[in-house]
Design a protein around this motif. Structure first.
Motif, PDB file in Angstrom:
ATOM      1  N   TRP A  38       0.838  -1.209   0.000  1.00 21.89           N
ATOM      2  CA  TRP A  38       0.000   0.000   0.000  1.00 21.89           C
ATOM      3  C   TRP A  38       0.870   1.256   0.000  1.00 21.89           C
ATOM      4  CZ3 TRP A  38      -0.836   4.342   2.946  1.00 21.89           C
ATOM      5  CH2 TRP A  38      -2.005   5.057   2.690  1.00 21.89           C
ATOM      6  N   LEU A  39       1.918   1.280   0.829  1.00 24.74           N
ATOM      7  CA  LEU A  39       2.813   2.436   0.863  1.00 24.74           C
ATOM      8  C   LEU A  39       3.529   2.622  -0.477  1.00 24.74           C
ATOM      9  CD1 LEU A  39       4.434   1.989   4.401  1.00 24.74           C
ATOM     10  CD2 LEU A  39       2.795   3.750   3.711  1.00 24.74           C
ATOM     11  N   THR A  40       3.948   1.515  -1.081  1.00 25.55           N
ATOM     12  CA  THR A  40       4.629   1.593  -2.373  1.00 25.55           C
ATOM     13  C   THR A  40       3.689   2.139  -3.439  1.00 25.55           C
ATOM     14  OG1 THR A  40       6.017  -0.302  -1.793  1.00 25.55           O
ATOM     15  CG2 THR A  40       5.861   0.262  -4.132  1.00 25.55           C
ATOM     16  N   ARG A  41       2.456   1.636  -3.460  1.00 23.30           N
ATOM     17  CA  ARG A  41       1.493   2.041  -4.493  1.00 23.30           C
ATOM     18  C   ARG A  41       1.021   3.479  -4.301  1.00 23.30           C
ATOM     19  NH1 ARG A  41      -3.663  -1.541  -4.329  1.00 23.30           N
ATOM     20  NH2 ARG A  41      -4.020  -0.215  -2.491  1.00 23.30           N
ATOM     21  N   GLU A  42       0.812   3.884  -3.051  1.00 22.83           N
ATOM     22  CA  GLU A  42       0.247   5.208  -2.795  1.00 22.83           C
ATOM     23  C   GLU A  42       1.284   6.317  -2.801  1.00 22.83           C
ATOM     24  OE1 GLU A  42      -3.017   5.876  -2.504  1.00 22.83           O
ATOM     25  OE2 GLU A  42      -3.365   3.756  -2.978  1.00 22.83           O
ATOM     26  N   THR A  43       2.515   6.023  -2.408  1.00 25.85           N
ATOM     27  CA  THR A  43       3.529   7.078  -2.297  1.00 25.85           C
ATOM     28  C   THR A  43       4.662   6.925  -3.309  1.00 25.85           C
ATOM     29  OG1 THR A  43       4.954   5.952  -0.671  1.00 25.85           O
ATOM     30  CG2 THR A  43       3.049   7.164   0.178  1.00 25.85           C
ATOM     31  N   GLU A 104      -4.060   7.372   6.513  1.00 26.85           N
ATOM     32  CA  GLU A 104      -2.932   8.280   6.339  1.00 26.85           C
ATOM     33  C   GLU A 104      -1.615   7.540   6.577  1.00 26.85           C
ATOM     34  OE1 GLU A 104      -3.306  11.337   5.381  1.00 26.85           O
ATOM     35  OE2 GLU A 104      -5.489  11.541   5.618  1.00 26.85           O
ATOM     36  N   VAL A 105      -0.555   8.043   5.940  1.00 27.71           N
ATOM     37  CA  VAL A 105       0.759   7.410   6.072  1.00 27.71           C
ATOM     38  C   VAL A 105       1.231   7.428   7.526  1.00 27.71           C
ATOM     39  CG1 VAL A 105       3.199   7.580   5.449  1.00 27.71           C
ATOM     40  CG2 VAL A 105       1.454   7.834   3.693  1.00 27.71           C
ATOM     41  N   SER A 169      -9.767  -4.539   0.758  1.00 33.23           N
ATOM     42  CA  SER A 169      -9.044  -3.330   1.148  1.00 33.23           C
ATOM     43  C   SER A 169      -8.034  -3.630   2.242  1.00 33.23           C
ATOM     44  CB  SER A 169     -10.031  -2.275   1.633  1.00 33.23           C
ATOM     45  OG  SER A 169     -10.695  -2.744   2.805  1.00 33.23           O
TER      46      SER A 169
END
Length: 427
Positions: A38-43, A104-105, A169
């Motif tokens: 998720w962090l890789t895809r979103e940020t 949120e991150v 999700s």
């Protein structure tokens, strides 16, 4: 029939724990993969991924020594249940926040830190509980079985998580982890784990906990063989962490490989670890566990040295070498853990195991910080064959250290002389 009745009770208790831990670890593996993806895809930010790694590491380093004191002061079963419950509660609260739209991150960072804090208290209590459940002669086997389950889950969890993350999700994956943690707690309830602490000497102040922590360090330092064994553990982590961290770059730049080749590398290492753990759980290893550790250290070092000298067209040598290293890792880790669990006084075991964990974890970031500049200076392949050669020499040298070779007999005369001053934990 008599022998079977005598063995069955402890094996039944251990199987409850093994199944519970397996289910819980699977949930944790799903969450770990889902969060990183998720962090890789979103940020798409390497800084964010680095901070996420730090947030999952620092609480373990800071809290593990204190967690060892808690594991020695209180009932270890209760500590395990509370640690699992804390992780489940934190994960459930975060899942609720995410479902409300607060994805949120910075909340991800908080979640990783809380889960790491719970794990810091869970691990030493779990390691210290095993000798209270299984006979000493079976400690290598159960350690190998636990390692085999962990390795299998490390292999399966990313593949399962990759499918789940496409269907559900991130909050839904977190809820799966909550359920697996609750399953581990329920399976732990019927398992009797006896107390080893003296309630009358339990510390309740910060200064008291500090005294107990210092007593743990003194206990290790006054036992030369144990100190050397722990030092070898930390040095092995220090030497091999950079090689594993830089392997994607080594495969891409030196061997001109692809993501598929890196996938094969991970699979071969996991397969070797499973094969080694399976064989050790069946066989039980050498009668002298330290011999197994030293021989495995030498074989792993020789395999890495050979792989580091391979030409760019000989990537298959690397796969064979890392498979051998997976096998030897099982023959190093399980006997070493069994030595500590069987030889260390039960009332000190939580502290000793937590100190081992802390030193090994501190060694990893230290070596990674030095690896980059060293690799830029000497090249990538020395990051494989230099640690390999040092590891092999360490294994050979260990055969010539009397206090280490005699560690399975308990403290030597020199160790007893060093501990003439009565440690505070016995006062």
């Amino acid at each position: 029939m008599t022998e079977r009745r005598r063995v069955s009770p402890w094996m039944g208790r251990f199987m409850f724990i093994l199944i519970g831990q397996g289910v819980s670890l699977l949930g944790s593996g799903l969450v770990q993969f889902a969060i990183i993806w998720w962090l890789t895809r979103e940020t798409g930010s390497p800084v964010v991924l680095t901070v996420a790694t730090i947030m999952g590491l620092v609480p373990m380093i800071l809290l593990s020594p204190w967690a060892g004191v808690i594991a020695d002061q209180y009932n270890r079963k209760r500590v395990l249940i509370l640690a699992d419950g804390f992780i489940a509660t934190a994960t459930l609260l975060m899942a609720g926040l995410f479902l409300m739209g607060w994805l949120e991150v910075w909340l991800i960072y908080v979640l990783l830190a809380l889960r790491a804090a719970g794990t810091a208290f869970h691990q030493p209590a779990f390691d210290a509980a095993m000798p209270l459940i299984a006979p000493e002669a079976q400690l290598v086997r159960i350690s190998a079985m636990l390692q085999m389950v962990r390795s299998g889950i490390n292999l399966a969890a990313p593949m399962l998580a990759a499918l789940l993350i496409e269907w559900v999700s991130l909050p839904a994956v977190l809820l799966i982890d909550v359920l697996t943690a609750l399953a581990a707690i329920l399976l732990l309830f019927p398992v009797p784990i006896p107390d080893v602490h003296d309630a009358s000497s339990r510390q309740s102040s910060a200064s008291g906990y500090m005294r107990d922590l210092k007593a743990g360090f003194r206990y290790i330092l006054r036992w030369r063989g144990l100190s050397i064994l722990i030092l070898i553990f930390a040095l092995s982590n220090f030497l091999l962490s950079p090689m594993l961290s830089l392997m994607p770059l080594i495969i891409n730049d030196y061997f001109r490989g692809s993501a598929r080749d890196y996938g094969f590398f991970e699979i071969f290492f996991a397969a070797g670890l499973i094969a080694g753990s399976l064989s050790l759980s069946v066989w039980g290893g050498f009668k002298r566990k330290i011999v197994s550790i030293n021989l495995a250290q030498i074989l792993c070092g020789v395999a890495l040295t050979a792989a580091g000298l391979a030409s760019p067209s000989q990537f298959h040598f690397v796969l064979v070498a890392i498979f051998i290293c997976g096998i030897t890792s099982a023959y190093i880790n399980s006997p070493a853990v069994a030595i500590v669990q069987s030889q260390v006084d039960k009332v000190m075991l939580g502290r000793v195991m937590s100190i081992v964990t802390t030193l090994c974890m501190v060694a990893m970031p230290m070596s990674l910080a030095l690896a980059g500049p060293f690799a830029n200076r000497v090249g990538l392949m020395p990051m494989v064959y230099v640690p390999g050669a040092i590891s092999a020499l360490m294994g050979i040298g260990c055969f010539f250290i009397p206090s280490l070779m005699g560690i399975e007999k308990g403290k030597t005369a020199d160790d007893q002389a060093a501990a003439v001053a009565k440690p505070e934990w016995t006062r």
